[in-house]
Design a protein around this motif. Structure first.
Motif, mmCIF file in Angstrom:
data_model
loop_
_atom_site.group_PDB
_atom_site.id
_atom_site.type_symbol
_atom_site.label_atom_id
_atom_site.label_comp_id
_atom_site.label_asym_id
_atom_site.label_seq_id
_atom_site.Cartn_x
_atom_site.Cartn_y
_atom_site.Cartn_z
ATOM 1 N N LYS A 136 4.475 0.546 4.468
ATOM 2 C CA LYS A 136 3.714 -0.285 3.510
ATOM 3 C C LYS A 136 4.408 -1.628 3.307
ATOM 4 C CE LYS A 136 1.773 -0.231 -1.164
ATOM 5 N NZ LYS A 136 2.145 -1.576 -1.478
ATOM 6 N N GLU A 137 5.738 -1.590 3.191
ATOM 7 C CA GLU A 137 6.484 -2.845 3.019
ATOM 8 C C GLU A 137 6.314 -3.747 4.247
ATOM 9 O OE1 GLU A 137 10.480 -1.568 2.218
ATOM 10 O OE2 GLU A 137 10.000 -0.959 0.168
ATOM 11 N N ASP B 258 2.817 -5.264 4.150
ATOM 12 C CA ASP B 258 2.747 -6.319 3.134
ATOM 13 C C ASP B 258 3.442 -7.584 3.634
ATOM 14 O OD1 ASP B 258 1.351 -4.614 1.483
ATOM 15 O OD2 ASP B 258 3.082 -4.110 0.226
ATOM 16 N N LYS C 52 1.259 -9.681 6.039
ATOM 17 C CA LYS C 52 0.041 -10.296 5.505
ATOM 18 C C LYS C 52 0.249 -11.731 5.132
ATOM 19 C CE LYS C 52 -2.106 -6.131 3.794
ATOM 20 N NZ LYS C 52 -2.576 -5.382 2.672
#
Length: 74
Positions: free
Chosen positions: A67-68, A71, A74
């Protein structure tokens, strides 16, 4: 039958000596619970639970890391 009772006795003594508990109790534990914990340890239930917990923790860390990374991209 005699072999089984000897085996259970050995497992109970081994469990008491090593202090291995599959479940932590809040107070004094009963003899029944100690024997149950010792049998669980002897047949591998305790180790299986520990492995499952470790696998879940690794999966959570992997999910968090992924997830990190997403992120950051992005």
């Amino acid at each position: 039958m005699k072999k089984l009772s000897i085996m259970l006795g050995v497992l109970a003594i081994a469990g008491m000596l090593c202090g291995c508990d599959s479940k932590k109790s809040s107070g004094g534990s009963s003899v029944v619970q100690e024997v149950s914990d010792t049998i669980d340890y002897g047949i591998g239930v305790t180790q299986t639970r520990a492995l499952k917990k470790a696998q879940q923790q690794v999966q959570q860390l992997n999910d968090q890391h992924n997830k990190e990374l997403e992120d950051a991209l992005k």
